[in-house]
Design an enzyme around this catalytic site. Structure first.
Site, PDB file in Angstrom:
ATOM      1  N   SER A  53      28.702  14.339  20.201  1.00 41.25           N
ATOM      2  CA  SER A  53      29.790  13.958  21.082  1.00 41.25           C
ATOM      3  C   SER A  53      30.348  15.138  21.880  1.00 41.25           C
ATOM      4  O   SER A  53      29.708  15.615  22.797  1.00 41.25           O
ATOM      5  CB  SER A  53      30.880  13.267  20.266  1.00 41.25           C
ATOM      6  OG  SER A  53      31.229  12.043  20.846  1.00 41.25           O
ATOM      7  N   LYS A  92      25.130  10.851  21.116  1.00 37.48           N
ATOM      8  CA  LYS A  92      26.223   9.890  21.246  1.00 37.48           C
ATOM      9  C   LYS A  92      26.855  10.063  22.621  1.00 37.48           C
ATOM     10  O   LYS A  92      27.546  11.032  22.874  1.00 37.48           O
ATOM     11  CB  LYS A  92      27.273  10.093  20.163  1.00 37.48           C
ATOM     12  CG  LYS A  92      28.385   9.085  20.267  1.00 37.48           C
ATOM     13  CD  LYS A  92      29.400   9.267  19.170  1.00 37.48           C
ATOM     14  CE  LYS A  92      30.508   8.248  19.340  1.00 37.48           C
ATOM     15  NZ  LYS A  92      31.192   8.398  20.631  1.00 37.48           N
TER      16      LYS A  92
END
Length: 461
Positions: A321, A346
């Site tokens: 992320s 992600k």
């Protein structure tokens, strides 16, 4: 904790984690195309069910709700009777699973409280890092955090924790000890401890707000080269200021280059990832986000970088992320060489809402893209230099984390070699192999001349 939540809500803070990315909102927007019936009464478990339905209806990134009839889902949820919040929570989870999005999820009050503490980078406690001897179940202090009640009271590494508020720690797990030390700001906790060459002693400490260190760093000398090693554990609200301090302090020590370690970093605040990228990147795009209505927002460097010295970033498959935003931005702008294995992959952003009963809801609201515009979801960022740890190497670093960022760390030594100009960055293979051992599964242990430290698992309070 409520004050922390309100602070985040007012500032609409964006958070990206290895399993979720969030934006805290202070108020609930009016529903879009919501069904007006059936009626929902306050203080009824149905109220929280409908509150969650409304948020998802307004914000979920896919307007077709991944082919779920969301209007019908509301009627189905509110047609049921719930005898307790627990039953309502179960129905909520099942409804969210139908969206086929692992990052849209419900958090009961206890989990939401933990999440907000991690996001803010602060906890209410006395400021100690604990470890448990696996053989004897004895709990020890391994660090007293700077400017904490514990450090001010003279607590030291190696102090054995015997009792907390009169309760013996011999009957506690590490998590139970952590919970016993936590509490409301300004309240007191009584500790009985034992120290080698001192014996048993007692202290009473007042709990305070403790800033959790997100950044650790040190100077490594390799021949004539002075390397600044920085480990970033998460992108909390204090991470940017801590990173700024690390870069400036190491710069004053006349380092010739930096190694930024993002291995195992699950993410954190989006704005922290952008601000930290700006500390390293003088110009260029950092990341862009696209919401359900096609809104495209671009985040750029703003000329506030602190250094242009060579930089190598270490990543693995659990760098996720916000870590991927930072690594991707610095790699694609040619600012850093990335070493390790492909990252988690992600590429979505979630909003996290503080619900009326103290629980929380994470909803996927956008997708993000590195400067190239590549969709990294389920793909990750490929390193410039692909270097996978063997099982033996991974276990060795797991058993002795102090070896990370040293010559006993193969990925670090490759980074240093690049900084020294001994090797040139190469392209990652088209289909890199996965890491043999997942960092998320590696529990921290400690090293000390006393062999008992090698049997300890670490936690923070």
């Amino acid at each position: 904790m409520n004050n922390i939540i309100k602070y985040l809500c007012r500032h609409h803070s964006l958070f990206l984690g290895g399993t979720l990315a969030t934006i805290f909102l202070h108020t609930l927007a009016l529903p879009v195309n919501s069904a007006p019936e059936p009626e929902v009464l306050e203080n009824n478990p149905k109220a929280i069910v409908d509150e969650i339905w409304q948020i998802v209806n307004n914000e979920f990134v896919n307007p077709d709700f991944n082919r779920v009839n969301w209007q019908e889902k509301r009627r189905e949820l509110l047609s049921q009777d719930y005898d307790s919040p627990k039953q309502a929570y179960k129905a909520i989870r099942e409804a969210l699973e139908d969206l086929s999005d692992p990052y849209t999820r419900f958090l009961p009050p206890n989990e939401f409280s933990v999440l907000t503490s991690q996001t803010v980078g602060e906890v209410s406690g006395i400021g100690v890092r604990l470890a448990i001897d696996k053989r004897t179940s004895e709990i020890y202090i391994v660090e007293a955090v700077k400017n904490s009640p514990a450090i001010n009271a003279g607590l030291k590494r190696g102090d054995r924790l015997i009792r907390i508020n009169g309760k013996p720690t011999a009957l506690m797990s590490i998590e139970q000890a952590k919970e016993a030390l936590a509490g409301e700001l300004g309240t007191e906790v009584s500790l009985q401890l034992s120290r080698r060459n001192k014996g048993v002693f007692q202290v009473t400490l007042e709990r305070a707000q403790i800033e959790i260190p997100a950044v650790t760093y040190n100077l490594q000398e390799d021949g004539s080269h002075r390397i600044g090693y920085i480990k970033l554990d998460e992108f909390s609200s204090h991470a940017t200021e801590q990173m700024k301090l690390a870069i400036e302090d190491l710069g004053q020590q006349e380092v010739s280059g930096y190694v930024l370690d993002l291995r195992g970093n699950p993410g954190g605040l989006l704005f922290a990832s952008v601000d930290i990228a700006r500390l390293w990147l003088k110009k260029g795009e950092i990341v862009s986000t696209v919401d359900r209505r096609g809104g495209d927002r671009h985040f750029l460097a703003n000329g506030t970088s602190l250094t242009d010295l060579p930089l190598v970033i270490l990543v693995n498959e659990w760098s996720a992320s916000a870590s991927e935003i930072l690594a991707g931005a610095l790699k694609e702008n040619g600012r850093a060489t990335v070493v390790g294995t492909s990252t988690y992959g992600k590429g979505t952003v979630q909003s996290v809402h503080n619900l009326s009963d103290g629980s929380g809801l994470a909803v996927t609201i956008a997708r993000y893209y590195p400067p190239s515009g590549t969709d990294i979801n389920q793909k990750g960022i490929s390193p410039n230099v692909y270097l996978e740890l063997t099982m033996e190497q991974a276990v060795r670093l797991k058993n002795d984390p102090s070896l990370m960022g040293t010559n006993a760390d193969p990925q670090y030594t490759r980074a240093v070699s690049i900084l020294k100009g001994r090797t040139q960055p190469i392209s990652a293979p088209a289909t890199p192999k996965p890491v043999g051992l997942r960092w998320e599964e590696l529990q921290e242990t400690l090293k000390d001349p006393d062999p008992r430290w090698e049997r300890m698992q670490e936690t923070v309070n």
